[in-house]
Design an enzyme around this catalytic site. Structure first.
Site, PDB file in Angstrom:
ATOM      1  N   LYS A  83       0.862  -1.192   0.000  1.00 46.30           N
ATOM      2  CA  LYS A  83       0.000   0.000   0.000  1.00 46.30           C
ATOM      3  C   LYS A  83       0.894   1.236   0.000  1.00 46.30           C
ATOM      4  O   LYS A  83       1.745   1.412   0.877  1.00 46.30           O
ATOM      5  CB  LYS A  83      -0.867  -0.040   1.256  1.00 46.30           C
ATOM      6  CG  LYS A  83      -2.215   0.576   1.101  1.00 46.30           C
ATOM      7  CD  LYS A  83      -3.030   0.284   2.344  1.00 46.30           C
ATOM      8  CE  LYS A  83      -4.375   0.952   2.283  1.00 46.30           C
ATOM      9  NZ  LYS A  83      -5.047   0.874   3.570  1.00 46.30           N
TER      10      LYS A  83
HETATM   11  C1  E4P Z   1      -8.301   1.908   3.360  1.00 52.00           C
HETATM   12  O1  E4P Z   1      -7.577   1.011   2.966  1.00 52.00           O
HETATM   13  C2  E4P Z   1      -8.214   2.513   4.691  1.00 52.00           C
HETATM   14  O2  E4P Z   1      -7.594   1.591   5.550  1.00 52.00           O
HETATM   15  C3  E4P Z   1      -9.547   2.808   5.309  1.00 52.00           C
HETATM   16  O3  E4P Z   1     -10.631   2.386   4.521  1.00 52.00           O
HETATM   17  C4  E4P Z   1      -9.660   4.182   5.875  1.00 52.00           C
HETATM   18  O4  E4P Z   1     -10.920   4.340   6.450  1.00 52.00           O
HETATM   19  P1  E4P Z   1     -11.254   5.448   7.549  1.00 52.00           P
HETATM   20  O5  E4P Z   1     -11.592   6.717   6.846  1.00 52.00           O
HETATM   21  O6  E4P Z   1     -12.460   4.884   8.254  1.00 52.00           O
HETATM   22  O7  E4P Z   1     -10.067   5.566   8.444  1.00 52.00           O
END
Ligand code: E4P
Length: 216
Positions: A83
């Site tokens: 990522k």
């Molecule tokens: C995506 O991969 C992120 O980990 C995640 O969806 C972020 O979500 P949030 O806005 O609830 O922190």
């Protein structure tokens, strides 16, 4: 449509996997920090539970640092997806990862132009965050529609992985937009099956079934 769970909590992933429809897992530094465990140890354990794509995030923000960490993550398990944040240095790293056969999930995407850049760089997944846009009064799902159209216009194979999902309606709308994947917090994952009329209807059927004469 593929369902990922967005958590670093191993107990939640085991529970989600039991349903038999879990396709992968996404994590981020905030989710891992909540566990109090080391990032690598958590990813190794998740890769044992779920054989689908498991996203592990790089922490450096410069090209060299990102690449160094990406290569390390890629060796942890064959199903690890690296990522990488949607910044200039990150996009450069995505190009190199694509050349080296390392799968990437480009994260922190907030508009379709950023998503177009990620696809051109060769990202395996793009993660547009819908909930965080809704939180500031924007319509997060508009971006998903635009990305779908742009990717289809040019035949980009980057998969649209809708992230920052807050409730089941986000999932429904993401599916209607033609998103490839949704990553769901565990509490949203559990809510998907629920409908009060299903519960009430089942209770009535079971009650009425007692009145059916026994035997063939
Ligand atoms: C995506 O991969 C992120 O980990 C995640 O969806 C972020 O979500 P949030 O806005 O609830 O922190």
């Amino acid at each position: 449509m593929k369902f990922f769970v967005d958590t670093a909590d191993v107990a939640e992933i085991k529970e989600a996997a039991k349903l038999g429809i879990l396709d992968g897992v996404t994590t981020n530094p905030s989710l891992v920090a909540k566990t109090g465990r080391k990032y690598r140890e958590v990813i190794e354990e998740i890769c044992e539970i779920c054989k689908g794509p498991i996203s592990a995030e790089v922490l450096p923000v410069d090209y060299e640092g990102i690449m160094k960490e990406a290569r390390v993550w890629a060796k942890v398990a064959p199903n690890v997806v690296v990522k990488i944040p949607l910044i200039t240095e990150g996009l450069k790293a995505v190009v190199t990862c694509a050349e080296e056969g390392i799968k990437t999930n480009v994260t922190l995407c907030f508009n379709s132009i950023q998503a177009l850049l990620a696809a051109k760089a060769g990202a395996t997944y793009i993660s547009p965050f819908v909930g965080r846009l809704d939180d500031i009064g924007h319509e997060g799902l508009d971006g998903i529609r635009e990305i779908r159209q742009i990717y289809d216009n040019y035949g980009y194979e980057t998969e649209i992985l809708v992230a920052s999902i807050r409730h089941p309606i986000h999932l429904r709308d993401a599916a209607l937009c033609g998103a490839d994947v949704a990553t769901l917090p565990f509490d949203v994952f559990k809510k998907l099956v629920k409908h009060p009329l299903t519960d009430a209807g089942l209770a009535k059927f079971l009650e009425d079934a007692k009145k059916i004469p026994k035997g063939s």
